[in-house]
Write a protein that holds these residues in place. Sequence first.
Motif, PDB file in Angstrom:
ATOM      1  N   ALA A 191       0.827  -1.212   0.000  1.00 22.39           N
ATOM      2  CA  ALA A 191       0.000   0.000   0.000  1.00 22.39           C
ATOM      3  C   ALA A 191       0.858   1.258   0.000  1.00 22.39           C
ATOM      4  O   ALA A 191       0.440   2.297  -0.519  1.00 22.39           O
ATOM      5  CB  ALA A 191      -0.919   0.005   1.213  1.00 22.39           C
ATOM      6  N   LEU A 192       2.051   1.171   0.558  1.00 25.40           N
ATOM      7  CA  LEU A 192       2.928   2.339   0.659  1.00 25.40           C
ATOM      8  C   LEU A 192       3.884   2.460  -0.525  1.00 25.40           C
ATOM      9  O   LEU A 192       4.749   3.338  -0.534  1.00 25.40           O
ATOM     10  CB  LEU A 192       3.740   2.260   1.960  1.00 25.40           C
ATOM     11  N   PRO A 243       5.159   3.407  -4.351  1.00 29.08           N
ATOM     12  CA  PRO A 243       4.864   4.590  -5.166  1.00 29.08           C
ATOM     13  C   PRO A 243       3.549   4.440  -5.916  1.00 29.08           C
ATOM     14  O   PRO A 243       3.223   3.359  -6.415  1.00 29.08           O
ATOM     15  CB  PRO A 243       6.053   4.655  -6.132  1.00 29.08           C
ATOM     16  N   VAL A 244       2.777   5.529  -6.001  1.00 29.99           N
ATOM     17  CA  VAL A 244       1.434   5.478  -6.561  1.00 29.99           C
ATOM     18  C   VAL A 244       1.410   4.921  -7.977  1.00 29.99           C
ATOM     19  O   VAL A 244       0.524   4.149  -8.342  1.00 29.99           O
ATOM     20  CB  VAL A 244       0.802   6.891  -6.542  1.00 29.99           C
ATOM     21  N   ASP A 245       2.410   5.276  -8.808  1.00 34.30           N
ATOM     22  CA  ASP A 245       2.383   4.837 -10.206  1.00 34.30           C
ATOM     23  C   ASP A 245       2.660   3.349 -10.354  1.00 34.30           C
ATOM     24  O   ASP A 245       2.538   2.799 -11.443  1.00 34.30           O
ATOM     25  CB  ASP A 245       3.367   5.645 -11.048  1.00 34.30           C
ATOM     26  N   GLU A 246       3.046   2.671  -9.254  1.00 36.46           N
ATOM     27  CA  GLU A 246       3.282   1.228  -9.317  1.00 36.46           C
ATOM     28  C   GLU A 246       2.060   0.425  -8.875  1.00 36.46           C
ATOM     29  O   GLU A 246       2.053  -0.798  -8.985  1.00 36.46           O
ATOM     30  CB  GLU A 246       4.472   0.853  -8.423  1.00 36.46           C
ATOM     31  N   VAL A 247       1.034   1.106  -8.371  1.00 40.06           N
ATOM     32  CA  VAL A 247      -0.132   0.404  -7.843  1.00 40.06           C
ATOM     33  C   VAL A 247      -1.382   0.850  -8.602  1.00 40.06           C
ATOM     34  O   VAL A 247      -1.827   1.987  -8.442  1.00 40.06           O
ATOM     35  CB  VAL A 247      -0.321   0.691  -6.338  1.00 40.06           C
ATOM     36  N   PRO A 248      -1.967   0.003  -9.445  1.00 37.94           N
ATOM     37  CA  PRO A 248      -3.200   0.380 -10.149  1.00 37.94           C
ATOM     38  C   PRO A 248      -4.304   0.722  -9.161  1.00 37.94           C
ATOM     39  O   PRO A 248      -4.490   0.028  -8.157  1.00 37.94           O
ATOM     40  CB  PRO A 248      -3.536  -0.887 -10.948  1.00 37.94           C
ATOM     41  N   LEU A 278      -3.938   1.785   3.130  1.00 39.96           N
ATOM     42  CA  LEU A 278      -4.593   1.722   1.817  1.00 39.96           C
ATOM     43  C   LEU A 278      -5.419   2.983   1.559  1.00 39.96           C
ATOM     44  O   LEU A 278      -5.432   3.507   0.442  1.00 39.96           O
ATOM     45  CB  LEU A 278      -5.474   0.474   1.737  1.00 39.96           C
ATOM     46  N   ARG A 279      -6.120   3.465   2.585  1.00 36.41           N
ATOM     47  CA  ARG A 279      -6.896   4.703   2.398  1.00 36.41           C
ATOM     48  C   ARG A 279      -5.969   5.882   2.115  1.00 36.41           C
ATOM     49  O   ARG A 279      -6.291   6.759   1.305  1.00 36.41           O
ATOM     50  CB  ARG A 279      -7.752   4.978   3.636  1.00 36.41           C
ATOM     51  N   ALA A 324      -3.117   5.683   0.588  1.00 34.15           N
ATOM     52  CA  ALA A 324      -2.667   5.522  -0.793  1.00 34.15           C
ATOM     53  C   ALA A 324      -3.758   5.959  -1.769  1.00 34.15           C
ATOM     54  O   ALA A 324      -3.475   6.604  -2.789  1.00 34.15           O
ATOM     55  CB  ALA A 324      -2.271   4.061  -1.045  1.00 34.15           C
ATOM     56  N   LEU A 325      -5.006   5.626  -1.474  1.00 35.32           N
ATOM     57  CA  LEU A 325      -6.108   6.017  -2.359  1.00 35.32           C
ATOM     58  C   LEU A 325      -6.260   7.536  -2.407  1.00 35.32           C
ATOM     59  O   LEU A 325      -6.592   8.097  -3.456  1.00 35.32           O
ATOM     60  CB  LEU A 325      -7.416   5.387  -1.880  1.00 35.32           C
ATOM     61  N   ALA A 326      -6.024   8.195  -1.283  1.00 36.06           N
ATOM     62  CA  ALA A 326      -6.144   9.652  -1.258  1.00 36.06           C
ATOM     63  C   ALA A 326      -5.105  10.319  -2.145  1.00 36.06           C
ATOM     64  O   ALA A 326      -5.281  11.473  -2.554  1.00 36.06           O
ATOM     65  CB  ALA A 326      -6.011  10.161   0.181  1.00 36.06           C
ATOM     66  N   ARG A 327      -4.032   9.610  -2.455  1.00 36.40           N
ATOM     67  CA  ARG A 327      -2.981  10.142  -3.323  1.00 36.40           C
ATOM     68  C   ARG A 327      -3.159   9.694  -4.766  1.00 36.40           C
ATOM     69  O   ARG A 327      -2.361  10.063  -5.633  1.00 36.40           O
ATOM     70  CB  ARG A 327      -1.608   9.682  -2.814  1.00 36.40           C
ATOM     71  N   SER A 328      -4.170   8.874  -5.036  1.00 41.31           N
ATOM     72  CA  SER A 328      -4.397   8.342  -6.382  1.00 41.31           C
ATOM     73  C   SER A 328      -5.543   9.090  -7.052  1.00 41.31           C
ATOM     74  O   SER A 328      -6.343   9.764  -6.396  1.00 41.31           O
ATOM     75  CB  SER A 328      -4.728   6.849  -6.318  1.00 41.31           C
ATOM     76  N   ASP A 329      -5.644   8.930  -8.351  1.00 41.34           N
ATOM     77  CA  ASP A 329      -6.730   9.535  -9.112  1.00 41.34           C
ATOM     78  C   ASP A 329      -7.720   8.457  -9.542  1.00 41.34           C
ATOM     79  O   ASP A 329      -7.341   7.319  -9.820  1.00 41.34           O
ATOM     80  CB  ASP A 329      -6.191  10.236 -10.368  1.00 41.34           C
ATOM     81  N   GLY A 330      -8.991   8.823  -9.593  1.00 39.06           N
ATOM     82  CA  GLY A 330     -10.000   7.941 -10.167  1.00 39.06           C
ATOM     83  C   GLY A 330     -10.570   6.897  -9.244  1.00 39.06           C
ATOM     84  O   GLY A 330     -11.223   5.958  -9.712  1.00 39.06           O
TER      85      GLY A 330
END
Length: 331
Positions: free
Chosen positions: A135-136, A138-143, A163-164, A166-172
């Motif tokens: 979960a920790l 890098p964002v671009d490595e986790v769909p 995980l939450r 990580a989701l807050a740093r992701s798009d979509g």
Amino acid sequence: MLIGEVARRSGVSARMLRHYESLGLVRPSGRTGSGYREYSGEDVRRIFHVESLRAVGLSLREIGRALDDPGFTPADLVDDLIRRTRERIAAETELLIRLDRVHATDPAGWEDVLQVLAVLRALGSPSAGARQRAALAPVDEVPVEALVEAVLDESDPVVAGALRWALARSDGSAALLAEGLGSAVPEVRERAVRSLAELPGDEAVALLRDALAHPDAVVRGRAALALGARGEAAATPVLVDMIVAGRNDTDAADVLSVLAGDDAAADRIASLLAGRIGDEATGPPARGRLTQALAGIPGPAASRALTDLVGDADRAVALTAVYLLRLRGDG
């Protein structure tokens, strides 16, 4: 018919026909004068039976039992075949999903592919530590689809928090999490709304507003707490309902005090609380909680409501009102 003609008509190679014969599955009924195998019409029908059963996934050993054991009942074998087929479909579906997620990261080389696969594998690990490390990453490595699936399945509170984050740093992720609100599993619905509550942006706020009308009281409550903390007055009725129900009532009262940031808002909230206290359907424990909630609401409307409660027939409510008025300097 000789073996060559049988092979042409059945589509089964002569080599495979000899293999069937060696296993006892299909034996030619006769031989020519020159010693060549000769198949009867019944033999050919048996070949087609074998091929049909192979096509649905039975092993040659199982086919032999099915065709030769007079006491054989196919129901158990078919049940087992259904189970194995479902397992195979599930495994292939999981592989397809994983490949789609790798493709979505647009890997530049095999190292990128292997890195994403490693993270996806770690998200499904039985080890909480491995899931948290994934979960920790890098964002671009986790769909984002994998993160959403993981957070909706996660029962460990520490891993769920990661995980939450990580989701807050992701798009979509907002729309995907909203789908979780429709789950038949209460725990999944709660994880979905908790994750939505930690997302930034207008889309998450809009989805949380929709969740205020959700049939699940837990979902409504989580959405109201999140929206109220952001200053959304639309959360007020649900927060009052939470106090009445005794569900996260302390948190709900704290958020109401945040929403009562100006005189008009404070008066509206105080009037709503007082109205529920005076409702005949409101029981004594709920009336006590509502009275305590008035403590965090500034302004004259709350003071008037507390003053009216000093003479309440419920002694606990009356004493609480007296105490709160003294704290406010109105007693």
